[in-house]
Design a protein around this motif. Structure first.
Motif, PDB file in Angstrom:
ATOM      1  N   ASN A 192       0.863  -1.174   0.000  1.00 61.55           N
ATOM      2  CA  ASN A 192       0.000   0.000   0.000  1.00 61.55           C
ATOM      3  C   ASN A 192       0.906   1.232   0.000  1.00 61.55           C
ATOM      4  O   ASN A 192       1.584   1.498   0.994  1.00 61.55           O
ATOM      5  CB  ASN A 192      -0.899   0.000   1.235  1.00 61.55           C
ATOM      6  CG  ASN A 192      -1.935   1.104   1.202  1.00 61.55           C
ATOM      7  OD1 ASN A 192      -1.728   2.162   0.607  1.00 61.55           O
ATOM      8  ND2 ASN A 192      -3.065   0.870   1.845  1.00 61.55           N
TER       9      ASN A 192
ATOM     10  N   GLU B  46       1.934  -2.154   5.036  1.00 66.89           N
ATOM     11  CA  GLU B  46       0.752  -2.927   4.646  1.00 66.89           C
ATOM     12  C   GLU B  46       1.034  -3.639   3.316  1.00 66.89           C
ATOM     13  O   GLU B  46       1.355  -3.009   2.313  1.00 66.89           O
ATOM     14  CB  GLU B  46      -0.475  -2.021   4.516  1.00 66.89           C
ATOM     15  CG  GLU B  46      -1.767  -2.798   4.362  1.00 66.89           C
ATOM     16  CD  GLU B  46      -2.993  -1.918   4.597  1.00 66.89           C
ATOM     17  OE1 GLU B  46      -3.911  -2.366   5.327  1.00 66.89           O
ATOM     18  OE2 GLU B  46      -3.035  -0.800   4.063  1.00 66.89           O
TER      19      GLU B  46
ATOM     20  N   VAL C 143      -0.113  -6.644   0.366  1.00 69.22           N
ATOM     21  CA  VAL C 143      -1.164  -7.434  -0.274  1.00 69.22           C
ATOM     22  C   VAL C 143      -0.489  -8.446  -1.190  1.00 69.22           C
ATOM     23  O   VAL C 143       0.481  -8.111  -1.881  1.00 69.22           O
ATOM     24  CB  VAL C 143      -2.135  -6.533  -1.076  1.00 69.22           C
ATOM     25  CG1 VAL C 143      -3.084  -7.371  -1.930  1.00 69.22           C
ATOM     26  CG2 VAL C 143      -2.932  -5.636  -0.126  1.00 69.22           C
TER      27      VAL C 143
ATOM     28  N   THR D  44      -3.822 -10.250   2.828  1.00 66.75           N
ATOM     29  CA  THR D  44      -3.110  -9.076   3.310  1.00 66.75           C
ATOM     30  C   THR D  44      -2.437  -9.407   4.636  1.00 66.75           C
ATOM     31  O   THR D  44      -2.905 -10.276   5.395  1.00 66.75           O
ATOM     32  CB  THR D  44      -4.039  -7.860   3.463  1.00 66.75           C
ATOM     33  OG1 THR D  44      -3.280  -6.712   3.850  1.00 66.75           O
ATOM     34  CG2 THR D  44      -5.136  -8.108   4.475  1.00 66.75           C
TER      35      THR D  44
ATOM     36  N   LEU E  85      -8.096 -10.938   2.097  1.00 68.58           N
ATOM     37  CA  LEU E  85      -8.500  -9.571   1.787  1.00 68.58           C
ATOM     38  C   LEU E  85      -9.984  -9.524   1.418  1.00 68.58           C
ATOM     39  O   LEU E  85     -10.753  -8.721   1.934  1.00 68.58           O
ATOM     40  CB  LEU E  85      -7.658  -9.037   0.631  1.00 68.58           C
ATOM     41  CG  LEU E  85      -8.065  -7.693   0.037  1.00 68.58           C
ATOM     42  CD1 LEU E  85      -7.856  -6.580   1.048  1.00 68.58           C
ATOM     43  CD2 LEU E  85      -7.289  -7.420  -1.230  1.00 68.58           C
TER      44      LEU E  85
ATOM     45  N   VAL F 299      -3.831  -2.613  -5.354  1.00 70.55           N
ATOM     46  CA  VAL F 299      -4.088  -1.518  -4.406  1.00 70.55           C
ATOM     47  C   VAL F 299      -4.230  -0.230  -5.207  1.00 70.55           C
ATOM     48  O   VAL F 299      -3.360   0.113  -6.006  1.00 70.55           O
ATOM     49  CB  VAL F 299      -2.941  -1.389  -3.391  1.00 70.55           C
ATOM     50  CG1 VAL F 299      -3.219  -0.236  -2.422  1.00 70.55           C
ATOM     51  CG2 VAL F 299      -2.740  -2.688  -2.625  1.00 70.55           C
TER      52      VAL F 299
ATOM     53  N   ASP G 151      -7.180   3.139   1.176  1.00 68.09           N
ATOM     54  CA  ASP G 151      -8.053   2.176   1.845  1.00 68.09           C
ATOM     55  C   ASP G 151      -8.659   1.144   0.908  1.00 68.09           C
ATOM     56  O   ASP G 151      -9.497   0.353   1.351  1.00 68.09           O
ATOM     57  CB  ASP G 151      -9.197   2.919   2.554  1.00 68.09           C
ATOM     58  CG  ASP G 151      -8.696   3.861   3.635  1.00 68.09           C
ATOM     59  OD1 ASP G 151      -7.749   3.483   4.354  1.00 68.09           O
ATOM     60  OD2 ASP G 151      -9.242   4.971   3.755  1.00 68.09           O
ATOM     61  N   GLU G 152      -8.268   1.119  -0.371  1.00 68.79           N
ATOM     62  CA  GLU G 152      -9.006   0.301  -1.327  1.00 68.79           C
ATOM     63  C   GLU G 152      -8.114  -0.566  -2.212  1.00 68.79           C
ATOM     64  O   GLU G 152      -7.009  -0.167  -2.591  1.00 68.79           O
ATOM     65  CB  GLU G 152      -9.864   1.195  -2.233  1.00 68.79           C
ATOM     66  CG  GLU G 152     -10.960   1.929  -1.485  1.00 68.79           C
ATOM     67  CD  GLU G 152     -11.745   2.843  -2.404  1.00 68.79           C
ATOM     68  OE1 GLU G 152     -12.974   2.931  -2.238  1.00 68.79           O
ATOM     69  OE2 GLU G 152     -11.127   3.458  -3.297  1.00 68.79           O
TER      70      GLU G 152
ATOM     71  N   LEU H  92     -10.141  -1.903   2.660  1.00 72.62           N
ATOM     72  CA  LEU H  92      -9.222  -2.581   3.571  1.00 72.62           C
ATOM     73  C   LEU H  92      -9.604  -2.403   5.033  1.00 72.62           C
ATOM     74  O   LEU H  92      -9.250  -3.239   5.874  1.00 72.62           O
ATOM     75  CB  LEU H  92      -7.803  -2.051   3.352  1.00 72.62           C
ATOM     76  CG  LEU H  92      -7.050  -2.594   2.142  1.00 72.62           C
ATOM     77  CD1 LEU H  92      -5.918  -1.647   1.755  1.00 72.62           C
ATOM     78  CD2 LEU H  92      -6.503  -3.980   2.431  1.00 72.62           C
ATOM     79  N   ARG H  93     -10.307  -1.332   5.362  1.00 74.24           N
ATOM     80  CA  ARG H  93     -10.632  -1.047   6.761  1.00 74.24           C
ATOM     81  C   ARG H  93     -11.971  -1.675   7.162  1.00 74.24           C
ATOM     82  O   ARG H  93     -12.064  -2.327   8.206  1.00 74.24           O
ATOM     83  CB  ARG H  93     -10.696   0.463   7.007  1.00 74.24           C
ATOM     84  CG  ARG H  93      -9.535   1.243   6.415  1.00 74.24           C
ATOM     85  CD  ARG H  93      -8.168   0.784   6.866  1.00 74.24           C
ATOM     86  NE  ARG H  93      -7.153   1.205   5.887  1.00 74.24           N
ATOM     87  CZ  ARG H  93      -6.073   0.524   5.608  1.00 74.24           C
ATOM     88  NH1 ARG H  93      -5.825  -0.612   6.226  1.00 74.24           N
ATOM     89  NH2 ARG H  93      -5.209   0.968   4.706  1.00 74.24           N
TER      90      ARG H  93
ATOM     91  N   ARG I  45     -13.789  -3.813   5.187  1.00 70.83           N
ATOM     92  CA  ARG I  45     -13.922  -5.100   4.492  1.00 70.83           C
ATOM     93  C   ARG I  45     -15.145  -5.167   3.579  1.00 70.83           C
ATOM     94  O   ARG I  45     -15.489  -6.228   3.063  1.00 70.83           O
ATOM     95  CB  ARG I  45     -13.927  -6.275   5.484  1.00 70.83           C
ATOM     96  CG  ARG I  45     -12.736  -6.294   6.414  1.00 70.83           C
ATOM     97  CD  ARG I  45     -12.620  -7.597   7.163  1.00 70.83           C
ATOM     98  NE  ARG I  45     -11.570  -7.512   8.196  1.00 70.83           N
ATOM     99  CZ  ARG I  45     -11.149  -8.516   8.926  1.00 70.83           C
ATOM    100  NH1 ARG I  45     -11.691  -9.715   8.770  1.00 70.83           N
ATOM    101  NH2 ARG I  45     -10.202  -8.357   9.832  1.00 70.83           N
TER     102      ARG I  45
END
Length: 457
Positions: free
Chosen positions: A251, A257, A259, A274, A285, A299, A303-304, A353-354, A356
Motif C-alpha cells: 500500500n 501494509e 497485499v 493481506t 482480503l 491496491v 483504503d481500497e 481494507l478497513r 472489508r
C-alpha cells in the motif's frame, strides 16, 4: 487456439546483463498520437516499433515521482529497463547489469529498485550447451538514482554505472529469493518472496500444507515473504504461508501494509491476502466462495483494493451441446470447478481494507467481463480490460461505464494491463495496435475524457 496463462506475471523471468549495455544510453523518440478508429479516443504511443516493450505489472507504480517518465521493460538493450519521457518521447536506458523480476518505481523520490543476480552467480552453459543455474544464490537489491542519471544522460556526460546504481544489500543464498519485489510505502523496505525450503523453517509447527489446485498444477506451499532495508541492507522475515505466493505488492499510502495472492495460474481457493510487515494481521482480503473467480487484485488508494470477479465462463461450464468446455478461452477448463460464471454477481470489485466491504463498480454486458483492473487514488475512476483487449472506464460517482479504447489485438503477446496515473487523468496500457506482426507491444497512454474530468458532483 493459443492458450493464455491466467494471472501470471513475467516477474520470475531472469534478465541477464548485456556486455555492450550502458546505463543512460539514449534512443530517439518514437512518440505517435493515433485516433482510436472505434471510440475516437486519441491514443499516445510512447513507443511504436517492435522492440519487445512491456509495461510494469499493474500492481506497481509506472511513473517517476516527478510525473515525467514511465519505466518499462524492453529488448532495445537485451535484459535492461528503459524510461520514456511522456512529453518528448525521449527513451533512456535506466539499468546496467540486468535485473530479475519486478521493477519498482518510487513514488516519493526519483529512485528505481530491482533485484538481480551478482555477476559471479550468473548461470553459464555446461558441457551439453544447456543453461545450468545454481539452486540457491544470493540476490542483490539495487537502487538507481534516476535524477542524476537523467541529468547526465541529457548532457551526454555519463559516468560509470556504479555512480548511478547502488547495491542496497545481499540476500542470504539459502533464502532462495527471487521473483516478486515490492517497495514499502515508506520507501525504506523492499519485500520479496523466498523459496519453499526457507519458508518451511518459519511455518508454525503442524501447519497443513496446501496442494496444487487446478489444471495448471500450481499453488502448493509453502512460501514466504522477507524484506530488506534499502538503506542499511538489514533483512527481516515477514511471514510464511502454506500455499504458493504471487503478486506481492504494498500500500503506497500506508507503510507496512502488504497485499499478495495465492497463485495457482487461475482460480484459487482463496485468492487475495493481506498482512502487515511485522507478520501480524494475516487474513483474506476478500473472502471468496467456490463460485467466485477472483483475480488481478491491485491496491488503488489508501483504503481500497480493486479486484476482478470474473464472469467469463458459461453457466455449469457446458457448451450448447452439453459438453464440458475445455480450452476455448482462458480458464474454460472444467477442472477449475464451478466458479467464474454469471450465475453469481461478477465484475470489477472495490474492497475496503478497513471496513472489508466490497462494492461492484461495473461489469460488461457480455463476454469475459473485466479482467485486469486499476483505479485512481482519488476514488473517481476505475478501469479494466477484457479478453478482447478492450479498455473500459468507470465513473465511480455515477456508475457510468464507457468503452474507452479497443482494437489492441487479441493476438498480442500479452494483455493490456491498464494502470491509472497517480493524478487520475490518464491510463497506461501495453498494446499491439501498431504492430505488423500483430504480437509485439508498445507503451500507450489513454486520456480520461476531458468532459469526464470536468464533471462536478
Amino acid at each position: 487456439m493459443r492458450k493464455f496463462i491466467f494471472s501470471v506475471v513475467l516477474s520470475s523471468f531472469l534478465f541477464l546483463p548485456n556486455a555492450n549495455a550502458q546505463i543512460g544510453k539514449r534512443f530517439p523518440s518514437e512518440r505517435k498520437v493515433v485516433k482510436d478508429s472505434v471510440t475516437g479516443t486519441m491514443l499516445t504511443f510512447l513507443t511504436s516499433t517492435p522492440r519487445g516493450d512491456s509495461k510494469i505489472y499493474q500492481t506497481h507504480n509506472q511513473w517517476t515521482s516527478d510525473g515525467k517518465w514511465l519505466i518499462f521493460r524492453s529488448n532495445r538493450v537485451e535484459g535492461e529497463a528503459m524510461a520514456v519521457n511522456e512529453q518528448t518521447g525521449e527513451i533512456v536506458q535506466v539499468t546496467e547489469g540486468g535485473y530479475v523480476g519486478m521493477l519498482n518505481v518510487a513514488r516519493n523520490s526519483m529512485k528505481l529498485y530491482f533485484m538481480r543476480r551478482p555477476q559471479d552467480t550468473v548461470a553459464k552453459p555446461n558441457n551439453n550447451g544447456k543453461n545450468r543455474q545454481r539452486e540457491l544464490v544470493p540476490m542483490q537489491i539495487v537502487e538507481v538514482d534516476l535524477e542524476k542519471l537523467f541529468a547526465d544522460s541529457k548532457m551526454g556526460k555519463l559516468k560509470k554505472a556504479d555512480y548511478y546504481q547502488r547495491v542496497c544489500g545481499l540476500t542470504k543464498p539459502e533464502m532462495g529469493a527471487g521473483g516478486d519485489l515490492a517497495l514499502d510505502g515508506d520507501e525504506n523496505w523492499a519485500y520479496f518472496r523466498v523459496g519453499k525450503e526457507y519458508a518451511a523453517k518459519h511455518l508454525p509447527s503442524g501447519t497443513k500444507l496446501e496442494e496444487n489446485f487446478g489444471p495448471r498444477k500450481m499453488g502448493a506451499g509453502p512460501a514466504g515473504i522477507a524484506a530488506m532495508n534499502v538503506h542499511t541492507g538489514e533483512i527481516k522475515y515477514v511471514i510464511s504461508v502454506p500455499f504458493q505466493i504471487g503478486h506481492i505488492q504494498t500500500n503506497p499510502w500506508v507503510a507496512g501494509e502488504i497485499v499478495f495472492c495465492w497463485e495457482t495460474g487461475g482460480k484459487s481457493p482463496q485468492r487475495t491476502w493481506t498482512v502487515m510487515s511485522d507478520g501480524t494481521g494475516l487474513r483474506p482480503l476478500y473472502r471468496e466462495s467456490e463460485y467466485e473467480w477472483v483475480t488481478h487484485e491491485a491496491v488503488i488508494s489508501k483504503d481500497e483494493v480493486a479486484i476482478a470477479i470474473m464472469g467469463h465462463r458459461k453457466i455449469q461450464g457446458l457448451d450448447t451441446t452439453g459438453t464440458a468446455v475445455s480450452g476455448a478461452n482462458p480458464g474454460q477448463e472444467a477442472a477449475w470447478g464451478p466458479s467464474g460464471t454469471r450465475e453469481k454477481p461478477t465484475g470489477l470489485g472495490i474492497v475496503n481494507l478497513r471496513t472489508r466491504e466490497m462494492k461492484i463498480a461495473g461489469q460488461t454486458d457480455s463476454g469475459s467481463g473485466l479482467w485486469h483492473v486499476s483505479g485512481s487514488p482519488d476514488g473517481r475512476w476505475a478501469v479494466g480490460d477484457d479478453f478482447s483487449r478492450s479498455i473500459y472506464l468507470i465513473d465511480r460517482k455515477t456508475n457510468e461505464m464507457m468503452l474507452l479504447s479497443t482494437g489492441h489485438k487479441t493476438t498480442a503477446s500479452d494483455h493490456p494491463h491498464p494502470t491509472m496515473s497517480p493524478d487520475g487523468t490518464k491510463i497506461q496500457i501495453q498494446s499491439a495496435m501498431l504492430s505488423d506482426d500483430n504480437q509485439s507491444m508498445n507503451i500507450c497512454i489513454i486520456p480520461v475524457p476531458e468532459e469526464w474530468l470536468k464533471r462536478k458532483y
